[in-house]
Design a protein around this motif. Structure first.
Motif, PDB file in Angstrom:
ATOM      1  N   VAL A 195       0.858  -1.198   0.000  1.00  0.00           N
ATOM      2  CA  VAL A 195       0.000   0.000   0.000  1.00  0.00           C
ATOM      3  C   VAL A 195       0.888   1.239   0.000  1.00  0.00           C
ATOM      4  N   THR A 196       1.902   1.245   0.861  1.00  0.00           N
ATOM      5  CA  THR A 196       2.831   2.373   0.939  1.00  0.00           C
ATOM      6  C   THR A 196       3.559   2.573  -0.389  1.00  0.00           C
ATOM      7  N   GLU A 197       4.025   1.488  -0.976  1.00  0.00           N
ATOM      8  CA  GLU A 197       4.736   1.583  -2.257  1.00  0.00           C
ATOM      9  C   GLU A 197       3.834   2.159  -3.349  1.00  0.00           C
ATOM     10  N   LYS A 198       2.576   1.748  -3.396  1.00  0.00           N
ATOM     11  CA  LYS A 198       1.643   2.276  -4.399  1.00  0.00           C
ATOM     12  C   LYS A 198       1.402   3.773  -4.171  1.00  0.00           C
ATOM     13  N   LEU A 199       1.257   4.190  -2.931  1.00  0.00           N
ATOM     14  CA  LEU A 199       1.100   5.620  -2.646  1.00  0.00           C
ATOM     15  C   LEU A 199       2.330   6.392  -3.109  1.00  0.00           C
ATOM     16  N   ASP A 200       3.519   5.842  -2.819  1.00  0.00           N
ATOM     17  CA  ASP A 200       4.769   6.493  -3.230  1.00  0.00           C
ATOM     18  C   ASP A 200       4.862   6.628  -4.753  1.00  0.00           C
ATOM     19  N   PRO A 246      -3.806   7.034  -6.000  1.00  0.00           N
ATOM     20  CA  PRO A 246      -4.721   7.563  -4.986  1.00  0.00           C
ATOM     21  C   PRO A 246      -4.886   6.524  -3.867  1.00  0.00           C
ATOM     22  N   ALA A 247      -5.243   6.971  -2.676  1.00  0.00           N
ATOM     23  CA  ALA A 247      -5.364   6.063  -1.524  1.00  0.00           C
ATOM     24  C   ALA A 247      -6.314   4.910  -1.820  1.00  0.00           C
ATOM     25  N   ARG A 248      -7.455   5.188  -2.421  1.00  0.00           N
ATOM     26  CA  ARG A 248      -8.428   4.128  -2.726  1.00  0.00           C
ATOM     27  C   ARG A 248      -7.808   3.049  -3.596  1.00  0.00           C
ATOM     28  N   ASP A 249      -7.092   3.448  -4.634  1.00  0.00           N
ATOM     29  CA  ASP A 249      -6.504   2.485  -5.564  1.00  0.00           C
ATOM     30  C   ASP A 249      -5.342   1.726  -4.926  1.00  0.00           C
ATOM     31  N   ALA A 250      -4.540   2.405  -4.107  1.00  0.00           N
ATOM     32  CA  ALA A 250      -3.434   1.730  -3.421  1.00  0.00           C
ATOM     33  C   ALA A 250      -3.964   0.648  -2.488  1.00  0.00           C
ATOM     34  N   LEU A 251      -5.014   0.978  -1.735  1.00  0.00           N
ATOM     35  CA  LEU A 251      -5.612  -0.011  -0.835  1.00  0.00           C
ATOM     36  C   LEU A 251      -6.238  -1.159  -1.614  1.00  0.00           C
TER      37      LEU A 251
END
Length: 189
Positions: free
Chosen positions: A74-79, A83-88
């Motif tokens: 999740v952290t890597e996707k945010l980095d 967007p938060a929804r897509d990372a989660l």
């Protein structure tokens, strides 16, 4: 009531609590800005892959909270700019629920100073929601996000309030506050 691990997230504040009947000998430690759940020095040896994991990480002024190894992707996707929804959704869907004896759901949240998003992947569903007030989701019993009375406004208060919640088998807790940066706090009682 036993709800297992849980998170509470809202704009600017969040908390994660380990509650456990099976593996109570755990603690949260800080390692280079990341909060990690680890066995205590007196914990019995185990090969269970779900006992130790990063439970809080920072990503560009936001905090990611969760009950397992999915906190890292999740952290890597945010980095990477997701967007938060897509990372989660991406991380929870790809790792799915834990393949243990209980089909334990994975829970996670992203806290920013003015927004929060919560997610859970269970055996039968993937739920990801942006929330505007403190919202709870847990691995058992409370496995759908719901508004939750949570008064904490700082990291230490969030960790203490989560630890003291009236759910059974508290082990340890972490709190985060997001306002001009991320602050964290730990309760290992």
């Amino acid at each position: 009531m036993y709800v297992g691990r849980f998170i509470v997230v809202g704009p600017g504040v969040g908390a994660y609590r380990v509650s456990s009947r099976s593996f109570p000998n755990r603690q949260i430690v800080e390692r280079e800005g990341t909060l990690t759940v680890t066995p205590t020095p007196d914990a019995p040896e185990t090969d269970n892959p779900y006992i130790a994991y990063n439970c809080v990480r920072e990503s560009e002024g936001r905090a990611v909270l969760g009950n397992g190894s999915h906190v890292d992707p999740v952290t890597e996707k945010l980095d990477m700019g997701y967007p938060a929804r897509d990372a989660l959704a991406t991380a929870l869907l790809s790792l799915d629920y834990e393949k243990d004896d209980y089909d334990t759901p994975r829970i996670a949240g992203v806290v920013a100073d003015d927004a929060a998003t919560v997610g859970i992947v269970r055996r039968d569903a993937l739920l990801v929601e942006e929330v505007t007030e403190p919202t709870l989701v847990a691995t058992y019993e409370e496995d759908e996000p719901r508004a939750f009375d949570f008064a904490a406004t700082d990291a230490a208060g969030a960790a203490r309030e989560a630890y003291d919640c009236d759910f059974e088998h508290a082990v340890c807790a972490a709190g985060v506050a997001v306002d001009d940066g991320v602050t964290t706090a730990i309760v290992n009682d």
